[in-house]
Design a protein around this motif. Structure first.
Motif, short mmCIF file in Angstrom:
data_model
loop_
_atom_site.label_atom_id
_atom_site.label_comp_id
_atom_site.label_asym_id
_atom_site.label_seq_id
_atom_site.Cartn_x
_atom_site.Cartn_y
_atom_site.Cartn_z
N ARG A 595 0.82 -1.21 0.00
CA ARG A 595 0.00 0.00 0.00
C ARG A 595 0.85 1.26 0.00
NH1 ARG A 595 -5.19 -0.55 3.86
NH2 ARG A 595 -5.82 1.09 2.40
N THR A 596 2.06 1.15 -0.54
CA THR A 596 2.99 2.27 -0.58
C THR A 596 3.57 2.40 -1.98
OG1 THR A 596 3.58 1.89 1.74
CG2 THR A 596 5.07 3.27 0.44
N SER A 597 3.63 3.62 -2.48
CA SER A 597 4.27 3.87 -3.78
C SER A 597 5.64 4.50 -3.55
CB SER A 597 3.40 4.79 -4.63
OG SER A 597 3.23 6.06 -4.02
N PHE A 598 6.63 4.00 -4.29
CA PHE A 598 8.00 4.48 -4.17
C PHE A 598 8.42 5.05 -5.53
CE2 PHE A 598 7.43 1.06 -1.18
CZ PHE A 598 8.07 1.49 -0.03
N ASN A 599 9.12 6.18 -5.48
CA ASN A 599 9.66 6.78 -6.69
C ASN A 599 11.07 7.29 -6.37
OD1 ASN A 599 9.98 7.83 -9.22
ND2 ASN A 599 8.72 9.64 -8.88
N LEU A 600 12.08 6.65 -6.97
CA LEU A 600 13.47 7.01 -6.75
C LEU A 600 14.03 7.58 -8.05
CD1 LEU A 600 14.55 3.72 -4.93
CD2 LEU A 600 13.58 5.77 -3.90
N PHE A 601 14.78 8.68 -7.98
CA PHE A 601 15.28 9.30 -9.19
C PHE A 601 16.65 9.92 -8.93
CE2 PHE A 601 12.43 12.13 -6.92
CZ PHE A 601 13.19 13.28 -6.74
N GLY A 602 17.40 10.05 -10.01
CA GLY A 602 18.72 10.66 -9.93
C GLY A 602 19.20 11.07 -11.31
N SER A 603 20.07 12.08 -11.35
CA SER A 603 20.63 12.53 -12.63
C SER A 603 22.04 13.08 -12.40
CB SER A 603 19.74 13.59 -13.27
OG SER A 603 19.70 14.77 -12.48
#
Length: 917
Positions: A595-603
């Motif tokens: 029941r959890t959304s994860f969004n990981l990002f990098g540049s």
């Protein structure tokens, strides 16, 4: 109904099948496409090459017990030097499997005892026929209980089926796959647990989908419907209410070393003032913001909207717009009115801008004419007065009152092409100006395009001044997997934006590329182009022109959504005067779990866009949103920094938001964040907020009066009718000594009246179906009924053999062991409003209990019973008395076969063709 196989057996004497004639060719029949359940004849050619007549004794055998000769024994006489055909009539049972079989003809010469065997091959074709029917389901259940339904799945074909079972909204009680032999059936059960918190009575459907693994396209779905009675019904209201949210926030902010805090209140409502939903209102009042205005807090605002039928009125704060060229998105305080006639709309507004100091007031009037369903033309007039003595926001300033007449329209040229445009003119004491806009959209199956051109002269006094811009994009689907696209964008210059917001950097870019969908869950994009970015603030942080190539990959892998980008460019930096390479690499990973959304990002970037050549920047962050329950949620966000091009918006560096519903209609929100405000470069500000919200529903119109329900439960042979508890939604009542009950102060509506069975004897049954649906509309309502003793039906299904017993038939009919099938029938009991069904097996007992006394019908269905057997009596009709147990006997008997013989021989022959010498 008596079924009779009538066979026309071609004979001259019993029981010989003869075609007596000299034949130059053997007689043949079609033996490669026989269907199960049919009867056919197989020919055998017999020759007598001797000079004397021959007499034969003939017997027939087959390679499968489901393929039976109708006459297993016979005799045949053949004259000297003649050829005859012996026809063997066969019955192919419906359960005969697909495949190759043999029929053997055993021939014995009566004169010398010599035996001869002839074999003929036959092929039984495949027949797929799956059926699924609803067998039994509950009519009513209480919320929180489990809905159960059973379905009869049967393989009516002759091919073994590998079957998959599915249900979109219920749970299977067995494995989702099974194997059904020909003529085999199974009972499939599914169930669904209902929520005890159901607020009102409702129908719920559960379904069963069935398909063969070899034919998934032939999916069969069957539904069962059950009415769920709420045990915690929401209290119906006697008033029509208006939803309102009232909140109080405590806000604090550390801004450039200065701390401020305070309270801010808000009230917001939207709904209708009457039960017919004709008078629609919306209002909001937000008090002064105690801290500096930013994206994450609300500014002071007051407004009221009213709409009824064709009239719309607005008072207070709003973003006012007359047209795209003259005045677009100007926030201020004023009033607006609009009235819609059949094909004409008249309207106008007054606005005093709050965040643009060059304009004191503005007035607008317009009318719109509907030409067709999706085409219209508008004409309008905008009047602006400048604010005297104020510091100008930009280099463009009104020198006097401005008059701006304009016209705009949108036209649907065809179902694929839309065209719109605007033409405006402005005049002041010193200057005149013009502006126009053209826009076109084309949408086809494979081709889409959109073009827009804006032109405003240097002296035009509208929202745009001295502006010339063009935007467009096209896309073409070359195939289902491959598409081409191209985009051109040029930002408008010299537009009069509110000081509340900062303008984005000036951009101009062109790019084109292709998108290839290499699999359903992934695609790749390749594009090339150039772009120009120019800072609008001073001192400037960037001003560059760049040519680039970019590659993007999007891929779904299980629960993970992955996006990878790489951009490579050559940059001309006008701010520093040098040129260099610019490369950007970024990755994004998102998924949902628990029941959890994860969004990981990098540049990572190495660029020549800013102050330093080959400047390196590394950006990374994450967003996590978790919904612990319907009442509790938590959001967490972090990003280390932002690109300089994003200066025009508030930029979160860290954010934490917690939401909790304390109880219905009462909520608490806590938030805290570090951010960079618009235009700021390195100063970090901290903002926190604690907000309490109350959501009352304010009564605005009384819609109904309380009603009552009363009645009497008459005693029809039971012990007593005192103390029987009745339930009507959330209302309770109990009977007195005479069996009277009464419900008072009941809110009008639809209810179910139920009897608490724990307060009655186990065999007591009402004289009508319970729960009973009631529509309580009248002020006084009466329902009388009685209680009597339930009746029962019991029976036995037996096989009766007439004449000589065939042990094989009896075993096939009764046995349930090994691979032999167990024959079943469906017994159905019905009265006027109730139906019960059961699958019953031959040789076993069945019963229907707790039946209401009265007229009942019992009907027996074959359910695929072998055609060799019939049901002696398949309909029963009787009247059940209280406490009576009715006994039934259902007899299964073997069908009698009637054979008719043709008395004269049928002569079949061939004309001999003489060979030419």
């Amino acid at each position: 109904m008596i079924r009779t196989w009538t066979l026309f057996i071609v004979i001259s004497l019993f029981p010989v099948f003869i075609f007596s004639q000299h034949q130059s060719k053997p007689l043949t029949s079609k033996k490669d496409s026989l269907m199960p359940g049919m009867s056919t004849s197989i020919p055998f050619t017999l020759e007598n090459n001797s000079a004397e007549s021959k007499s034969y004794d003939i017997s027939v055998t087959t390679s499968n017990t489901f393929i039976t000769p109708i006459l297993a024994k016979g005799e045949l006489q053949i004259a000297p030097y003649e050829t005859s055909v012996y026809l063997v009539p066969l019955r192919i049972a419906a359960e005969t499997s697909q495949g190759n079989y043999s029929v053997t003809l055993n021939i014995k010469d009566r004169n010398n005892g010599i035996t001869l065997t002839k074999i003929s091959k036959i092929t039984v074709s495949g027949n797929r026929n799956l059926s699924v029917t609803a067998l039994d389901s509950q009519e009513f259940i209480r919320a929180g209980e489990t809905i159960r339904a059973t379905f009869l799945l049967k393989n009516n074909g002759n091919i073994t089926e590998h079957i998959t079972l599915e249900s979109k909204n219920a749970i299977l009680d067995a494995q989702p796959s099974l194997v059904l032999e020909p003529n085999e059936s199974k009972i499939i059960s599914i169930h669904k647990v209902t929520s005890p918190d159901l607020r009102q009575n409702e129908f719920q459907n559960i379904n069963l989908s069935v398909y063969s693994n070899g034919n998934p396209e032939e999916n069969q779905s069957v539904y069962a419907s059950t009415q769920v009675i709420s045990v915690k019904p929401s209290e119906e209201d006697l008033y029509h209410r208006l939803p309102v949210a009232v909140s109080l926030s405590f806000i604090g902010m550390q801004n450039m070393g200065v701390y401020n805090d305070g309270f801010q209140g808000e009230i917001y409502g939207k709904g209708t003032l009457d039960k017919d939903n004709k008078n629609q209102v919306e209002f909001r009042a937000v008090t002064h913001n105690p801290i500096e205005l930013n994206t994450f807090t609300q500014y002071e605002e007051y407004f009221l909207n009213y709409k009824r039928d064709k009239l719309f009125i607005h008072l207070g704060d709003k973003t006012y717009s007359s047209s795209y060229l003259t005045e677009f998105a100007r926030y201020g305080r004023g009033a607006e009115i609009r009235y819609d006639f059949n094909k004409v709309t008249l309207g106008g507004f007054y606005n005093h801008p709050r965040f643009f100091r060059d304009i004191q007031d503005e007035f607008n009037m317009y009318s719109t004419f509907k030409i067709r369903k999706e085409s219209e033309l508008s004409v309008g007039y905008l009047y602006k007065t400048p604010r005297a003595g104020e510091n100008r926001y930009s280099d463009i300033r009104l020198d006097s009152d401005a008059h701006l007449p304009y016209t705009k329209g949108k036209f649907k040229i065809s179902k694929n092409i839309n065209v719109s445009g605007e033409l405006a003119y402005s005049t002041t004491k010193k200057n005149n100006g013009t502006a126009y806009l053209l826009q076109a959209d084309a949408i086809f199956e494979k081709f889409n395009a959109s073009l827009m051109y804006v032109k405003a002269s240097p002296d035009f006094a509208g929202y745009f001044t001295n502006t010339n811009t063009f935007n467009g994009n096209i896309s073409y689907n070359i195939s289902k997997k491959l598409s081409f696209f191209a985009n051109y964008m040029q930002d408008a210059k010299n537009f009069q934006r509110d000081t509340l917001l900062l303008a984005a950097p000036y951009r101009k870019y062109f790019q084109y590329g292709i998108q290839y969908k290499y699999m359903p869950s992934g695609f790749i994009i390749l594009n090339n182009g150039y772009q120009t970015y120019k800072d609008r603030l001073e001192p400037k942080q960037f001003d560059y022109y760049e040519r680039f190539f970019k590659i993007s990959i999007n891929q779904q892998i299980g629960v993970f959504q992955i996006n990878i980008d790489g951009q490579f460019g050559k940059t001309d930096n006008y701010l520093t005067g040098f040129s260099g390479n610019s490369s950007f690499y970024s990755a994004n990973l998102s998924f949902q779990k628990f029941r959890t959304s994860f969004n990981l990002f990098g540049s990572y970037a190495v660029s020549s866009r800013y102050q330093l050549e080959n400047q390196k920047n590394f950006y990374y962050g994450a967003r996590i949103f978790s919904r612990f329950s319907d009442k509790t949620s938590l959001s967490l966000f972090y990003q280390n920094n932002y690109m300089p091009e994003e200066y025009f918006k508030d930029r979160n560096l860290f954010e934490l938001i917690f939401h909790q519903q304390l109880f219905p209609g009462n909520e608490l929100d806590l938030s805290g964040r570090y951010s960079l405000q618009r235009g700021a470069i390195g100063d970090k500000d901290f903002i926190f907020s604690m907000r309490y919200t109350w959501r009352p529903n304010i009564p605005v119109q009384k819609t109904a009066e309380y009603v009552t329900l009363a009645g009497n439960i008459s005693n029809l042979g039971i012990k007593n009718t005192e103390g029987i508890r009745l339930m009507l939604g959330s209302y309770l009542s109990a009977t007195d000594k005479e069996g009277n009950y009464f419900f008072k102060n009941v809110i009008p509506g639809n209810y179910f009246l139920e009897i608490d069975r724990s307060t009655t004897e186990i065999n007591d049954i009402p004289t009508q179906t319970f729960p009973v649906a009631l529509a309580l509309i009248n002020k006084e309502n009466i329902l009388n009924f009685g209680l009597t003793t339930a009746a029962n039906v019991k029976g036995h299904i037996q096989f009766l053999e007439k004449g000589e017993k065939d042990q094989t038939d009896i075993e096939q009919l009764l046995s349930s062991k090994g691979k032999k099938k167990k024959e079943s029938i469906i017994v159905e009991a019905t009265n006027n409003d109730q139906t019960y069904r059961k699958i019953c097996f031959i040789g076993e007992d069945f019963d229907f209990t707790y039946l209401r006394p009265g007229d009942w019908k019992v009907k027996v269905y074959r359910n695929g019973l072998d055609k060799r057997y019939k049901i002696s009596i398949d309909k029963f009709q009787f009247t059940l008395k209280p406490a009576e147990t009715k006994k039934l006997s259902i007899n299964i008997v073997k069908q009698q076969i009637e054979i008719k013989y043709q008395q004269e021989s049928l002569q079949v022959g061939y004309n001999e063709i003489k060979k030419k010498k």
